[in-house]
Design a protein around this motif. Structure first.
Motif, PDB file in Angstrom:
ATOM      1  N   PHE A  16       0.827  -1.205   0.000  1.00  0.00           N
ATOM      2  CA  PHE A  16       0.000   0.000   0.000  1.00  0.00           C
ATOM      3  C   PHE A  16       0.864   1.260   0.000  1.00  0.00           C
ATOM      4  CE2 PHE A  16      -2.451  -3.450   1.864  1.00  0.00           C
ATOM      5  CZ  PHE A  16      -3.522  -3.469   0.987  1.00  0.00           C
ATOM      6  N   THR A  17       1.961   1.225   0.731  1.00  0.00           N
ATOM      7  CA  THR A  17       2.885   2.360   0.738  1.00  0.00           C
ATOM      8  C   THR A  17       3.493   2.551  -0.639  1.00  0.00           C
ATOM      9  OG1 THR A  17       3.400   1.928   3.067  1.00  0.00           O
ATOM     10  CG2 THR A  17       4.938   3.328   1.848  1.00  0.00           C
ATOM     11  N   MET A  18       3.943   1.454  -1.255  1.00  0.00           N
ATOM     12  CA  MET A  18       4.552   1.554  -2.584  1.00  0.00           C
ATOM     13  C   MET A  18       3.537   2.038  -3.610  1.00  0.00           C
ATOM     14  SD  MET A  18       7.225  -1.669  -2.768  1.00  0.00           S
ATOM     15  CE  MET A  18       5.977  -2.910  -2.675  1.00  0.00           C
ATOM     16  N   LEU A  19       2.310   1.530  -3.554  1.00  0.00           N
ATOM     17  CA  LEU A  19       1.285   1.959  -4.497  1.00  0.00           C
ATOM     18  C   LEU A  19       0.934   3.435  -4.295  1.00  0.00           C
ATOM     19  CD1 LEU A  19      -1.085  -1.157  -4.566  1.00  0.00           C
ATOM     20  CD2 LEU A  19       0.521  -0.399  -6.340  1.00  0.00           C
ATOM     21  N   LEU A  22       3.803   5.380  -5.803  1.00  0.00           N
ATOM     22  CA  LEU A  22       3.699   5.308  -7.263  1.00  0.00           C
ATOM     23  C   LEU A  22       2.544   6.169  -7.767  1.00  0.00           C
ATOM     24  CD1 LEU A  22       4.418   1.519  -7.917  1.00  0.00           C
ATOM     25  CD2 LEU A  22       5.888   3.460  -8.497  1.00  0.00           C
ATOM     26  N   GLY A  23       1.428   6.173  -7.033  1.00  0.00           N
ATOM     27  CA  GLY A  23       0.285   6.999  -7.414  1.00  0.00           C
ATOM     28  C   GLY A  23       0.612   8.478  -7.389  1.00  0.00           C
ATOM     29  N   LYS A  24       1.361   8.914  -6.384  1.00  0.00           N
ATOM     30  CA  LYS A  24       1.743  10.326  -6.284  1.00  0.00           C
ATOM     31  C   LYS A  24       2.720  10.723  -7.380  1.00  0.00           C
ATOM     32  CE  LYS A  24       1.026  11.148  -1.387  1.00  0.00           C
ATOM     33  NZ  LYS A  24       1.660  11.561  -0.132  1.00  0.00           N
ATOM     34  N   LEU A  84      12.426   8.426 -11.602  1.00  0.00           N
ATOM     35  CA  LEU A  84      13.461   9.407 -11.278  1.00  0.00           C
ATOM     36  C   LEU A  84      13.082  10.813 -11.751  1.00  0.00           C
ATOM     37  CD1 LEU A  84      16.747   7.418 -11.982  1.00  0.00           C
ATOM     38  CD2 LEU A  84      15.807   8.093  -9.767  1.00  0.00           C
ATOM     39  N   ARG A  85      12.400  10.907 -12.884  1.00  0.00           N
ATOM     40  CA  ARG A  85      11.999  12.219 -13.387  1.00  0.00           C
ATOM     41  C   ARG A  85      10.998  12.900 -12.456  1.00  0.00           C
ATOM     42  NH1 ARG A  85      12.453   9.496 -18.231  1.00  0.00           N
ATOM     43  NH2 ARG A  85      10.246   8.997 -18.401  1.00  0.00           N
ATOM     44  N   HIS A  86      10.280  12.137 -11.648  1.00  0.00           N
ATOM     45  CA  HIS A  86       9.237  12.678 -10.788  1.00  0.00           C
ATOM     46  C   HIS A  86       9.518  12.459  -9.297  1.00  0.00           C
ATOM     47  CE1 HIS A  86       6.577  13.345 -14.237  1.00  0.00           C
ATOM     48  NE2 HIS A  86       7.053  12.202 -14.702  1.00  0.00           N
ATOM     49  N   VAL A  87      10.706  12.026  -8.966  1.00  0.00           N
ATOM     50  CA  VAL A  87      10.994  11.602  -7.595  1.00  0.00           C
ATOM     51  C   VAL A  87      10.882  12.743  -6.581  1.00  0.00           C
ATOM     52  CG1 VAL A  87      13.512  11.869  -7.564  1.00  0.00           C
ATOM     53  CG2 VAL A  87      12.446   9.984  -6.300  1.00  0.00           C
ATOM     54  N   GLY A  88      11.111  13.973  -7.006  1.00  0.00           N
ATOM     55  CA  GLY A  88      10.985  15.099  -6.084  1.00  0.00           C
ATOM     56  C   GLY A  88       9.592  15.225  -5.506  1.00  0.00           C
ATOM     57  N   ASP A  89       8.599  14.757  -6.254  1.00  0.00           N
ATOM     58  CA  ASP A  89       7.205  14.831  -5.809  1.00  0.00           C
ATOM     59  C   ASP A  89       6.921  13.909  -4.626  1.00  0.00           C
ATOM     60  OD1 ASP A  89       6.905  16.522  -7.994  1.00  0.00           O
ATOM     61  OD2 ASP A  89       6.058  14.954  -9.274  1.00  0.00           O
ATOM     62  N   VAL A  90       7.778  12.921  -4.420  1.00  0.00           N
ATOM     63  CA  VAL A  90       7.521  11.938  -3.363  1.00  0.00           C
ATOM     64  C   VAL A  90       8.696  11.820  -2.381  1.00  0.00           C
ATOM     65  CG1 VAL A  90       5.871  10.577  -4.711  1.00  0.00           C
ATOM     66  CG2 VAL A  90       8.305  10.039  -4.837  1.00  0.00           C
ATOM     67  N   LYS A  91       9.503  12.841  -2.307  1.00  0.00           N
ATOM     68  CA  LYS A  91      10.700  12.807  -1.455  1.00  0.00           C
ATOM     69  C   LYS A  91      10.363  12.444  -0.004  1.00  0.00           C
ATOM     70  CE  LYS A  91      13.581  16.154   0.571  1.00  0.00           C
ATOM     71  NZ  LYS A  91      14.082  17.509   0.565  1.00  0.00           N
ATOM     72  N   ASN A  92       9.412  13.165   0.596  1.00  0.00           N
ATOM     73  CA  ASN A  92       9.084  12.904   2.001  1.00  0.00           C
ATOM     74  C   ASN A  92       8.522  11.500   2.199  1.00  0.00           C
ATOM     75  OD1 ASN A  92       9.978  15.400   2.886  1.00  0.00           O
ATOM     76  ND2 ASN A  92       7.980  16.357   2.592  1.00  0.00           N
ATOM     77  N   ASP A  93       7.632  11.083   1.286  1.00  0.00           N
ATOM     78  CA  ASP A  93       7.055   9.738   1.392  1.00  0.00           C
ATOM     79  C   ASP A  93       8.132   8.662   1.256  1.00  0.00           C
ATOM     80  OD1 ASP A  93       4.196  10.436   1.574  1.00  0.00           O
ATOM     81  OD2 ASP A  93       4.488  11.174  -0.463  1.00  0.00           O
ATOM     82  N   THR A  94       9.043   8.874   0.307  1.00  0.00           N
ATOM     83  CA  THR A  94      10.121   7.914   0.084  1.00  0.00           C
ATOM     84  C   THR A  94      11.025   7.828   1.303  1.00  0.00           C
ATOM     85  OG1 THR A  94      10.050   8.313  -2.291  1.00  0.00           O
ATOM     86  CG2 THR A  94      12.065   7.319  -1.416  1.00  0.00           C
ATOM     87  N   ASN A  95      11.394   8.974   1.854  1.00  0.00           N
ATOM     88  CA  ASN A  95      12.271   8.976   3.029  1.00  0.00           C
ATOM     89  C   ASN A  95      11.591   8.349   4.235  1.00  0.00           C
ATOM     90  OD1 ASN A  95      14.386  10.093   1.621  1.00  0.00           O
ATOM     91  ND2 ASN A  95      13.917  12.184   2.212  1.00  0.00           N
ATOM     92  N   THR A  96      10.298   8.606   4.398  1.00  0.00           N
ATOM     93  CA  THR A  96       9.547   7.979   5.494  1.00  0.00           C
ATOM     94  C   THR A  96       9.512   6.461   5.314  1.00  0.00           C
ATOM     95  OG1 THR A  96       8.203   9.970   5.793  1.00  0.00           O
ATOM     96  CG2 THR A  96       7.297   7.906   6.649  1.00  0.00           C
ATOM     97  N   PHE A  97       9.288   6.005   4.075  1.00  0.00           N
ATOM     98  CA  PHE A  97       9.252   4.574   3.779  1.00  0.00           C
ATOM     99  C   PHE A  97      10.621   3.933   4.030  1.00  0.00           C
ATOM    100  CE2 PHE A  97       8.845   1.137   0.348  1.00  0.00           C
ATOM    101  CZ  PHE A  97       8.184   0.260   1.195  1.00  0.00           C
ATOM    102  N   LEU A  98      11.685   4.586   3.565  1.00  0.00           N
ATOM    103  CA  LEU A  98      13.037   4.059   3.808  1.00  0.00           C
ATOM    104  C   LEU A  98      13.352   4.012   5.298  1.00  0.00           C
ATOM    105  CD1 LEU A  98      15.008   5.812   0.918  1.00  0.00           C
ATOM    106  CD2 LEU A  98      14.413   3.377   1.085  1.00  0.00           C
ATOM    107  N   ALA A  99      12.893   5.008   6.035  1.00  0.00           N
ATOM    108  CA  ALA A  99      13.106   5.014   7.486  1.00  0.00           C
ATOM    109  C   ALA A  99      12.396   3.825   8.127  1.00  0.00           C
ATOM    110  CB  ALA A  99      12.609   6.330   8.079  1.00  0.00           C
TER     111      ALA A  99
END
Length: 142
Positions: A16-19, A22-24, A84-99
């Motif tokens: 659900f986190t990954m989806l 990806l949705g964002k 990668l072209r859109h990764v800035g849009d999900v920076k916080n979500d990605t960092n939270t998920f990696l944490a």
């Protein structure tokens, strides 16, 4: 903090986190276009179990399997670059998920060196569970 972090195994809740991430990213149209380019009409691969023809030789089977694997790698690479072209849009979500995956706080993820952060992203991309996840999606589409 040591720069090398280890990730836990992905689990069902992570889907659900990954989806959501990806949705964002808002890359659905790009992904559909990439998949159609690889799997659309006129761009088919011979099947491994075509019973109407003579049985494929071992060399033919290996060539077919390599072609299928290459096609999958191309799709994943294209999707990776779209992300990668859109990764800035999900920076916080990605960092939270990696944490969450590494058992540290998001601030610690954000404070990693570029080398350590990149290594963490590569480690995530290489997770066997992630490969299984994308293969499951591909099998539903194919």
């Amino acid at each position: 903090m040591a720069d090398k972090l280890t990730m836990r195994e992905l689990n069902g809740g992570d889907i659900f986190t990954m989806l959501a991430i990806l949705g964002k990213l808002d890359i659905k149209d790009e992904v559909v276009e990439l998949l159609e380019r690889q799997y659309g009409s006129g761009n088919t691969l011979p099947t491994l179990n075509d019973h109407k023809k003579k049985k494929a030789t071992k060399a033919e089977q290996e060539a077919q399997e390599q072609a299928i694997e290459l096609r999958g790698m191309r799709v994943l690479t294209d999707i990776g670059f779209a992300i990668l072209r859109h990764v800035g849009d999900v920076k916080n979500d990605t960092n939270t998920f990696l944490a969450d995956l590494t058992g540290v706080r998001r601030k610690e993820i954000e404070g990693l060196s570029m080398l350590a952060y990149t290594a963490l992203l590569v480690d995530f991309a290489k997770k066997p569970e992630l490969k299984d996840f994308f293969q499951s999606i591909a099998s539903v589409l194919g």
